[in-house]
Design a protein around this motif. Structure first.
Motif, PDB file in Angstrom:
ATOM      1  N   LEU A  44      22.143 -55.349  -4.849  1.00  0.00           N
ATOM      2  CA  LEU A  44      23.539 -55.537  -4.446  1.00  0.00           C
ATOM      3  C   LEU A  44      24.483 -55.942  -5.568  1.00  0.00           C
ATOM      4  CD1 LEU A  44      22.991 -57.432  -1.068  1.00  0.00           C
ATOM      5  CD2 LEU A  44      23.558 -55.016  -1.382  1.00  0.00           C
ATOM      6  N   LEU A  55      27.193 -53.802  -6.969  1.00  0.00           N
ATOM      7  CA  LEU A  55      28.256 -53.430  -6.031  1.00  0.00           C
ATOM      8  C   LEU A  55      29.312 -54.512  -5.882  1.00  0.00           C
ATOM      9  CD1 LEU A  55      26.037 -51.999  -3.125  1.00  0.00           C
ATOM     10  CD2 LEU A  55      27.074 -50.722  -5.020  1.00  0.00           C
ATOM     11  N   LEU A  67      32.851 -53.553  -6.602  1.00  0.00           N
ATOM     12  CA  LEU A  67      33.277 -52.267  -6.080  1.00  0.00           C
ATOM     13  C   LEU A  67      33.790 -52.440  -4.655  1.00  0.00           C
ATOM     14  CD1 LEU A  67      30.359 -49.942  -7.292  1.00  0.00           C
ATOM     15  CD2 LEU A  67      32.488 -50.546  -8.482  1.00  0.00           C
ATOM     16  N   VAL A  80      33.136 -51.863  -1.442  1.00  0.00           N
ATOM     17  CA  VAL A  80      32.111 -51.513  -0.465  1.00  0.00           C
ATOM     18  C   VAL A  80      32.301 -52.441   0.726  1.00  0.00           C
ATOM     19  CG1 VAL A  80      29.641 -51.383  -0.001  1.00  0.00           C
ATOM     20  CG2 VAL A  80      30.514 -50.780  -2.265  1.00  0.00           C
ATOM     21  N   VAL A  99      27.236 -53.197   4.095  1.00  0.00           N
ATOM     22  CA  VAL A  99      25.937 -52.762   3.567  1.00  0.00           C
ATOM     23  C   VAL A  99      24.856 -53.133   4.567  1.00  0.00           C
ATOM     24  CG1 VAL A  99      24.302 -52.961   1.680  1.00  0.00           C
ATOM     25  CG2 VAL A  99      26.745 -53.144   1.202  1.00  0.00           C
ATOM     26  N   PRO A 132      31.590 -45.768  -2.683  1.00  0.00           N
ATOM     27  CA  PRO A 132      32.968 -46.191  -2.959  1.00  0.00           C
ATOM     28  C   PRO A 132      33.822 -44.992  -3.384  1.00  0.00           C
ATOM     29  CG  PRO A 132      31.369 -47.564  -4.129  1.00  0.00           C
ATOM     30  CD  PRO A 132      30.622 -46.385  -3.590  1.00  0.00           C
ATOM     31  N   LEU A 191      27.172 -43.078  -9.491  1.00  0.00           N
ATOM     32  CA  LEU A 191      26.548 -44.301  -8.967  1.00  0.00           C
ATOM     33  C   LEU A 191      25.282 -44.634  -9.765  1.00  0.00           C
ATOM     34  CD1 LEU A 191      26.784 -46.469  -6.735  1.00  0.00           C
ATOM     35  CD2 LEU A 191      25.178 -45.081  -5.382  1.00  0.00           C
ATOM     36  N   TYR A 240      24.615 -48.106 -12.069  1.00  0.00           N
ATOM     37  CA  TYR A 240      23.468 -49.014 -11.986  1.00  0.00           C
ATOM     38  C   TYR A 240      22.723 -49.097 -13.309  1.00  0.00           C
ATOM     39  CZ  TYR A 240      23.419 -50.417  -7.083  1.00  0.00           C
ATOM     40  OH  TYR A 240      23.716 -51.026  -5.889  1.00  0.00           O
TER      41      TYR A 240
END
Length: 350
Positions: free
Chosen positions: A170, A173, A176, A178, A181, A259, A267, A271
């Protein structure tokens, strides 16, 4: 540099795993393995794999005068949740008397000092914290984002095993957009500790799979805390933990809507960039696997997306990256050592 250590609660699974790691650490000196229930018995009676490597007996209580002889004294608390919080004021007094209070590094495996608010703690753990005045002394030690704070820490709160997997999935994120989840994660029976319980008894678990503590697992609070610390705003996640028919390992699956401005490729790049300096994070192409990380401090991630749907998966060994391995990684940072020291161990597969 040589550090000497006391491991309180050394008779449990986490304590035994830590002893195994300390035996192979290039900077590890003397080790006091402390267990009230096992005091006087050879360490290998609780941890048969250590026979021939660590043939000393368990101490019934720590010898602080002996630890005080060390230039770099270290205490690991591998006790059950709640034990250290009850003991800490007396321990701090004992360390002050021995002259090591300002030098000793304490690494706690439990959830006692992972939070910074007494009300949040009571809601998460269902009881009042006995010494919340010590919260501010502890660093929540997620090395992938808190490395610099850990380097100067003397009191270290090691993340929980589920929380470690969720944090890794997580945290990229956090900044971002989001909105929601969904998280599910399965764990092995060793995560429940060495004391037999109906939920971890082999005949009850070996051919079963179930959810438990649905939407109310205590690790949610520490995950929410570190997400907020990393800049997350209005970040909502729902966590459903599962009991899996395996002894070790955690596999977490995180699902969310991509997003705006992101596709699968971006994405994955996000990461990979987030973890480019992480010593114990690697990426899989399709799905992580539990077996190849067992016995190692490695976390294996995979990132997938199709249309607007995105999935991040994480596999760790709950006793290693989720507990003893991460604790040693954090100690390495606090001592100014290479964080990989004593942890350059490949997973065992098959």
């Amino acid at each position: 540099m040589v550090f000497d250590s006391v491991v309180i609660g050394a008779g449990g699974y986490g304590g035994g795993e830590l002893l195994r790691l300390l035996m192979g650490h290039p900077n590890s000196g003397s080790i006091q393995a402390v267990s009230r229930s096992q005091g006087g018995k050879p360490v290998y009676t609780a941890h048969p794999g250590l026979k021939g490597f660590m043939d000393q007996a368990f101490h019934e209580a720590p010898d602080w005068a002996e630890l005080a002889k060390s230039e770099h004294p270290v205490v690991f608390s591998a006790q059950a949740h709640g034990d250290l919080a009850q003991q800490l004021p007396d321990l701090e007094a004992a360390w002050a008397k021995a002259g090591i209070q300002d030098r000793v590094i304490l690494v706690d495996f439990s959830g006692d000092f992972r939070l910074d608010d007494a009300g949040v703690f009571e809601k998460a753990y269902g009881k009042t914290h006995p010494c919340p005045e010590y919260f501010s002394k502890f660093v929540y030690a997620c090395p992938e984002v808190n490395r610099e704070a850990i380097r100067s820490a003397k009191r270290i709160a090691n993340p929980g095993c589920f929380a470690t997997a969720l944090n890794l999935a997580l945290l990229p994120l956090a900044k971002l957009e989001v909105s929601f989840v969904a998280v599910s994660a399965a764990t092995g029976s060793s995560g429940s500790g060495v004391k037999p319980q109906s939920g971890t008894h082999h005949p009850e678990r070996a051919q079963d799979y179930k959810a438990y503590k649905v939407l109310k697992h205590q690790h949610c609070s520490e995950v929410s805390r570190i997400l907020a610390d990393q800049g997350a705003k209005d970040f909502n996640f729902a966590f459903v933990p599962h009991s899996a028919p395996m002894v070790r390992g955690i596999f977490a699956t995180v699902q969310f809507e991509l997003p705006q401005g992101f596709d699968a490729h971006r994405l994955r790049e996000h990461y990979q960039a987030f973890y480019k300096d992480a010593a114990f994070v690697r990426f899989a192409q399709e799905s992580p696997r539990v077996a190849p990380v067992l016995g190692s401090n490695m976390a294996e991630l995979a990132v997938q997306a199709d249309g607007r749907s995105a999935v991040v998966m994480v596999a760790i060994d709950n006793l290693m990256k989720g507990m003893a391995g991460q604790a040693l990684q954090n100690l390495n940072l606090a001592l100014g050592l290479d964080e990989r020291a004593g942890l350059k161990i490949a997973g065992r597969c098959p």
